[in-house]
Design an enzyme around this catalytic site. Sequence first.
Site, PDB file in Angstrom:
ATOM      1  N   HIS A  10       0.824  -1.205   0.000  1.00  0.00           N
ATOM      2  CA  HIS A  10       0.000   0.000   0.000  1.00  0.00           C
ATOM      3  C   HIS A  10       0.862   1.260   0.000  1.00  0.00           C
ATOM      4  O   HIS A  10       0.353   2.360  -0.220  1.00  0.00           O
ATOM      5  CB  HIS A  10      -0.920   0.017   1.223  1.00  0.00           C
ATOM      6  CG  HIS A  10      -2.091  -0.907   1.104  1.00  0.00           C
ATOM      7  ND1 HIS A  10      -1.972  -2.271   1.079  1.00  0.00           N
ATOM      8  CD2 HIS A  10      -3.419  -0.638   0.965  1.00  0.00           C
ATOM      9  CE1 HIS A  10      -3.178  -2.819   0.959  1.00  0.00           C
ATOM     10  NE2 HIS A  10      -4.069  -1.854   0.883  1.00  0.00           N
ATOM     11  N   SER A  11       2.143   1.098   0.268  1.00  0.00           N
ATOM     12  CA  SER A  11       3.053   2.234   0.334  1.00  0.00           C
ATOM     13  C   SER A  11       4.163   2.084  -0.705  1.00  0.00           C
ATOM     14  O   SER A  11       4.855   1.064  -0.735  1.00  0.00           O
ATOM     15  CB  SER A  11       3.669   2.350   1.725  1.00  0.00           C
ATOM     16  OG  SER A  11       4.773   3.230   1.733  1.00  0.00           O
TER      17      SER A  11
END
Length: 236
Positions: A10-11
């Site tokens: 997600h990052s």
Amino acid sequence: MTVSIVVVSHSEKIADGAVELAAQMAPDVMILPAGGTDDGRIGTSLEKVLAALEKAGEQAGGEPGPDGTVVITDLGSAVMTAESVLEFLENPAGVLLADAPLVEGLVAAAVAAQGGADVQAVRKAAEAARGPAHPAGSAASGAVEPVTSAPPDSTGDFELVNQAGMHARPAAKVAGGLASLDAEVTINGVDGASMTGLMTLGAGKGTVLHVEAWGPDAERAVEYVGGLVEAGFGEP
């Protein structure tokens, strides 16, 4: 050619950092990040994952096989994104999703791929990084019960000669290689295919590692560990 690996997070920073770490231990393996959204926010991007898988496939004639690609994710929705991408691939069977911790699983998978393991063995190496399950209230030390009441099929004792002992890089090499073999292995009582378990040993230079192995590849497993230890894991 070797098995390639795609990291879905997600990052963007987490994906890039994890890839940078794993690349230090597996310089010949194609490891590609697919982190964050297209506009730089926290989240996952179907387009980014698809682009990474397509790039990974370029090393095998434009498709994920025959060497294959292992996908390692961080959170549940990243798994759903990766699964959705498979619908767009001509050869989705060449891509395997690993249920593994992102950093430890990635490092173990990369080491296994560097050693020439096939795609199934690379996924197994990643998933082995989770370590054994622990009953509620027990210490998650990585210690394991003997896999059988029978004596081990092969054993060996090897003294650590590298200055830093069993730190992250050696632990990853041992765990990644053992996870690709058909053997159950313990090293000083912990699961030999668990990077975390091996690191909890706190084994410094001069420590003797007692290796016990069961299964068809037991002898190979002991020889593998012995070879790494006696060579100092390629370190001073």
